[in-house]
Design an enzyme around this catalytic site. Sequence first.
Site, PDB file in Angstrom:
ATOM      1  N   ASP A  97     -35.829 -32.662  46.360  1.00  0.00           N
ATOM      2  CA  ASP A  97     -35.822 -31.692  45.262  1.00  0.00           C
ATOM      3  C   ASP A  97     -36.889 -32.048  44.215  1.00  0.00           C
ATOM      4  O   ASP A  97     -37.100 -33.233  43.914  1.00  0.00           O
ATOM      5  CB  ASP A  97     -34.419 -31.735  44.630  1.00  0.00           C
ATOM      6  CG  ASP A  97     -34.189 -30.670  43.580  1.00  0.00           C
ATOM      7  OD1 ASP A  97     -34.792 -29.597  43.676  1.00  0.00           O
ATOM      8  OD2 ASP A  97     -33.366 -30.924  42.673  1.00  0.00           O
ATOM      9  N   GLY A 142     -27.504 -24.731  38.482  1.00  0.00           N
ATOM     10  CA  GLY A 142     -26.216 -24.100  38.816  1.00  0.00           C
ATOM     11  C   GLY A 142     -25.053 -24.536  37.936  1.00  0.00           C
ATOM     12  O   GLY A 142     -24.085 -23.777  37.776  1.00  0.00           O
ATOM     13  N   HIS A 161     -31.675 -26.395  33.703  1.00  0.00           N
ATOM     14  CA  HIS A 161     -31.060 -27.630  34.208  1.00  0.00           C
ATOM     15  C   HIS A 161     -30.145 -28.221  33.133  1.00  0.00           C
ATOM     16  O   HIS A 161     -30.380 -28.025  31.940  1.00  0.00           O
ATOM     17  CB  HIS A 161     -32.141 -28.656  34.552  1.00  0.00           C
ATOM     18  CG  HIS A 161     -32.983 -28.263  35.725  1.00  0.00           C
ATOM     19  ND1 HIS A 161     -34.320 -27.981  35.622  1.00  0.00           N
ATOM     20  CD2 HIS A 161     -32.670 -28.106  37.035  1.00  0.00           C
ATOM     21  CE1 HIS A 161     -34.802 -27.682  36.824  1.00  0.00           C
ATOM     22  NE2 HIS A 161     -33.824 -27.738  37.698  1.00  0.00           N
ATOM     23  N   VAL A 166     -27.000 -27.618  42.374  1.00  0.00           N
ATOM     24  CA  VAL A 166     -25.954 -28.125  41.474  1.00  0.00           C
ATOM     25  C   VAL A 166     -26.099 -29.635  41.372  1.00  0.00           C
ATOM     26  O   VAL A 166     -26.036 -30.342  42.385  1.00  0.00           O
ATOM     27  CB  VAL A 166     -24.543 -27.769  42.010  1.00  0.00           C
ATOM     28  CG1 VAL A 166     -23.465 -28.344  41.100  1.00  0.00           C
ATOM     29  CG2 VAL A 166     -24.381 -26.261  42.155  1.00  0.00           C
ATOM     30  N   ASP A 205     -42.779 -28.917  43.172  1.00  0.00           N
ATOM     31  CA  ASP A 205     -42.644 -28.290  41.850  1.00  0.00           C
ATOM     32  C   ASP A 205     -43.958 -28.357  41.087  1.00  0.00           C
ATOM     33  O   ASP A 205     -44.268 -29.350  40.431  1.00  0.00           O
ATOM     34  CB  ASP A 205     -41.519 -28.964  41.050  1.00  0.00           C
ATOM     35  CG  ASP A 205     -41.292 -28.260  39.715  1.00  0.00           C
ATOM     36  OD1 ASP A 205     -42.030 -27.300  39.416  1.00  0.00           O
ATOM     37  OD2 ASP A 205     -40.382 -28.674  38.987  1.00  0.00           O
TER      38      ASP A 205
END
Length: 278
Positions: A82, A208, A178, A229, A104
């Site tokens: 991630d 999330g 976030h 999440v 990202d």
Amino acid sequence: MTLVKMKDILDQAEVNHYGVGAFSVANMEMVRGAVWAAEELRSPLILQIAEVRLNHSPLHLIGPVMVEAAKRATVPVAVHFDHGLTEGKIREALEIGFTSIMYDGSHYPLEKNINETKKMAAMAREFGATVEAEIGQVGGSEDGSIDLEILITSVAEAKRFAAETGIDALAIAIGNAHGMYKGEPNLRIDRLAEINSEIEIPLVLHGGSGISESDFHTCISHGIRKINVATATFNNVVKVINENTHFENYFSYQQRIMEAAAVNVKHHMEMFMSTGRV
Ligand code: 13P
């Protein structure tokens, strides 16, 4: 069942109109808790860790734990890197066996984000991995170190970004953030609907933790297929440990961490309607 590509999981979610939770983990107990929850509820699962978390959970240690847990699971599990920021760490994750990566470059101007994303996507393709990238800016920050402002994704930019990068899943900013939300999350469902009508690939909702079940359902009905999440799981583990000041021994403490992670994962899987699917 076992370790799968994230694309396979998202394709199924697309056909059957549900969302799949991508749950951040920091240690073996949380990995085991998430897999246990998925197996009990017969849900697909995405296990993930972000690059900024590696100071606490080094990739060469947590990565193989995640991949091995996925291989032995009785449900489909994708292992995802991630918020990848550097080529070196993204490559390391792919070499360990992660089946998807997010690059990202959302903090860069569009042109540079497109070019960098293309490079990382080409590397991921060599490993047969799924690629996610982001356009617009999600609020807060993954580890709470800075509080980024929310920059809502533009439809035209999202369309160009998806077409030029050829990625498999697109993370968008529609008012999501976030960490825990300061007030009620105010999601731009109108923008999500517009993006969804212009873009074919599955959409990803970061931030999330703290979004309501009805907002999740609305987002899923407009093409959100992966929902990240992190904070809610970490907070539930801390809460459970704080409430239990006495543990019989170290192993009952370990068990409680696993259960606390599993409780939060199950709660979100139910909200995402991914249970009973596998
Ligand atoms: P939360 O910490 O708000 O759940 O966000 C997680 C996330 O988006 C990880 O990329």
